[in-house]
Design an enzyme around this catalytic site. Structure first.
Site, PDB file in Angstrom:
ATOM      1  N   GLY A  42       0.768  -1.047   0.111  1.00 38.02           N
ATOM      2  CA  GLY A  42      -0.063  -0.104   0.008  1.00 38.02           C
ATOM      3  C   GLY A  42       0.963   1.205   0.105  1.00 38.02           C
ATOM      4  O   GLY A  42       1.306   1.588  -0.826  1.00 38.02           O
ATOM      5  N   SER A 114       6.302  -4.652  -1.597  1.00 34.64           N
ATOM      6  CA  SER A 114       6.028  -3.397  -1.920  1.00 34.64           C
ATOM      7  C   SER A 114       6.335  -2.528  -0.658  1.00 34.64           C
ATOM      8  O   SER A 114       7.450  -2.412  -0.191  1.00 34.64           O
ATOM      9  CB  SER A 114       4.624  -3.100  -2.455  1.00 34.64           C
ATOM     10  OG  SER A 114       4.521  -1.877  -3.319  1.00 34.64           O
ATOM     11  N   TRP A 115       5.220  -1.580  -0.365  1.00 31.57           N
ATOM     12  CA  TRP A 115       5.682  -0.696   0.831  1.00 31.57           C
ATOM     13  C   TRP A 115       5.978  -1.505   1.882  1.00 31.57           C
ATOM     14  O   TRP A 115       6.507  -1.212   2.659  1.00 31.57           O
ATOM     15  CB  TRP A 115       4.071   0.162   1.093  1.00 31.57           C
ATOM     16  CG  TRP A 115       3.994   0.436   2.508  1.00 31.57           C
ATOM     17  CD1 TRP A 115       3.236  -0.324   3.496  1.00 31.57           C
ATOM     18  CD2 TRP A 115       4.846   1.357   3.305  1.00 31.57           C
ATOM     19  NE1 TRP A 115       3.367   0.432   4.626  1.00 31.57           N
ATOM     20  CE2 TRP A 115       4.228   1.379   4.711  1.00 31.57           C
ATOM     21  CE3 TRP A 115       5.546   2.231   3.178  1.00 31.57           C
ATOM     22  CZ2 TRP A 115       4.836   1.974   5.814  1.00 31.57           C
ATOM     23  CZ3 TRP A 115       6.368   3.005   3.977  1.00 31.57           C
ATOM     24  CH2 TRP A 115       5.953   3.000   5.285  1.00 31.57           C
ATOM     25  N   ASP A 271       9.534  -5.050 -13.113  1.00 32.59           N
ATOM     26  CA  ASP A 271       8.812  -4.057 -12.091  1.00 32.59           C
ATOM     27  C   ASP A 271       9.478  -2.582 -12.368  1.00 32.59           C
ATOM     28  O   ASP A 271      10.642  -2.452 -12.662  1.00 32.59           O
ATOM     29  CB  ASP A 271       9.344  -4.723 -10.872  1.00 32.59           C
ATOM     30  CG  ASP A 271       8.521  -3.807  -9.607  1.00 32.59           C
ATOM     31  OD1 ASP A 271       8.394  -2.762  -9.611  1.00 32.59           O
ATOM     32  OD2 ASP A 271       8.136  -4.471  -8.429  1.00 32.59           O
ATOM     33  N   HIS A 299       5.134  -5.843 -11.260  1.00 30.48           N
ATOM     34  CA  HIS A 299       5.059  -5.552  -9.882  1.00 30.48           C
ATOM     35  C   HIS A 299       3.764  -6.456  -9.218  1.00 30.48           C
ATOM     36  O   HIS A 299       2.798  -5.977  -8.837  1.00 30.48           O
ATOM     37  CB  HIS A 299       4.869  -4.049  -9.431  1.00 30.48           C
ATOM     38  CG  HIS A 299       5.022  -3.437  -8.215  1.00 30.48           C
ATOM     39  ND1 HIS A 299       6.210  -3.638  -7.342  1.00 30.48           N
ATOM     40  CD2 HIS A 299       3.774  -3.475  -7.351  1.00 30.48           C
ATOM     41  CE1 HIS A 299       5.959  -3.165  -6.285  1.00 30.48           C
ATOM     42  NE2 HIS A 299       4.589  -2.869  -5.966  1.00 30.48           N
TER      43      HIS A 299
END
Length: 323
Positions: A42, A114-115, A271, A299
């Site tokens: 996120g 990711s985050w 990505d 991604h």
């Protein structure tokens, strides 16, 4: 290498982390197994049952949580009166330590996407003692250069979608920090302005995948869309709350602090985050890390080769340091 079977939590709860926030957590797999913490992306995506299947449930004690403001945690970022000033990287790291102590865990493997990879890296840099290993994918470091790439740089690759996104922002703010400009609209007291800005943001996020506009099902959920867009723009518009010097990247700068913590970076060759060379630079600045590049993958987690590489990584660390 297939995913591990679907499993359900054998324990779960709501942890009071202060500031009026209660964080949802759950534990799956072997109650006496090697602890592993899952950090979702996120920021604001929430945890998914899918993540449980990347760990051997006979070996791992798998801990998942919904970070502040998302998923089943309360209050939700979609609510206008939710205080976002107490949703920062340092707050989330403190929450992880509260949860670790609440569950009686000494050390745990930290898995992030990711985050979640940004959060996991910063957690390990500031609290190296509790982190036995790191497994990270869709790797990011939260630098301002990465944000600039994803909010403006990719506009050259997806010009039509980018023009639509810019068109939703105030004319006087289209040359500045686009995430912050969008966040200001999302913080408007006017529900219509908020809703339009959240939709503009998720349309642009979808275009960057790339995929046809509005094709991501979760963005069609109004509550999820608002909470997600509000949280992402809150972080992206404010240096990920990593402090001064984040243009090049505080996390990348402090990569040598990870010495002594084994880690595996699983990255798709397509990505877009790779355009800055961040993952390669992180790997070479982090003694003892392993970089696994999966060809022809962007991604995403579910693409061919990604699941196999991630399961291979968790299997690799399964029997080491089970404290």
């Amino acid at each position: 290498m297939p995913l591990y079977p679907e499993i359900e939590p054998h324990d779960h709860g709501m942890l009071d982390v202060g500031d009026g926030n209660r964080v949802y957590w759950e534990v799956c797999g072997n109650p006496d197994g090697k602890p592993a913490l899952v950090l979702h992306g996120g920021p604001g995506s929430g945890c998914s049952p899918y993540f449980r299947r990347l760990f051997d449930p006979a070996v791992y004690r798998i801990v998942l949580l919904d970070q502040r403001g998302c998923g089943r945690s309360t209050p939700h970022a979609s609510a206008y009166d939710t205080d976002m000033s107490v949703n920062t990287t340092s707050h989330l790291i403190a929450d992880l330590e509260l949860l670790r102590r609440h569950l009686g865990i000494g050390r745990w493997l930290v898995w992030g996407v990711s985050w979640g990879s940004v959060l996991g890296l910063r957690y390990a840099q500031t609290h190296p003692g509790p982190v036995s290993e790191l497994v990270l994918t869709g790797v990011a470091t939260g630098s301002n250069l990465e944000v600039a790439l994803l909010t403006r740089g990719l506009g050259r690759i997806f010009p039509e979608a980018f023009a639509r996104f810019l068109g939703e922002l105030p004319a006087g703010e289209r040359d500045g920090n686009l995430a912050l400009a969008c966040n200001r609209l999302i913080e408007s007291p006017d529900p219509g302005v908020r809703a339009r800005a959240a939709r503009a943001w998720t349309d642009w996020e979808t275009a960057m995948v790339p995929a046809p506009p509005r094709s991501v099902g979760r963005y069609e959920d109004e509550t999820f869309r608002m909470g997600f867009a509000r949280t992402v723009t809150h972080y992206w518009g404010n240096d990920h709350f990593l402090g001064e010097g984040n243009d090049e990247g505080v996390v990348l700068r402090d990569a040598p602090r990870l010495k002594g913590i084994p880690g595996t970076l699983v990255q798709g060759s397509l990505d877009f985050g790779n355009l800055l060379g961040t993952v390669w630079r992180l790997h070479h600045a982090w003694p003892g890390s392993e970089l696994v590049v999966v060809d022809d993958v962007g991604h995403t987690l579910g693409a061919p080769g990604m699941e196999e590489a991630l399961i291979a990584a968790t299997d690799k660390y399964a029997l080491s340091d089970r404290r």
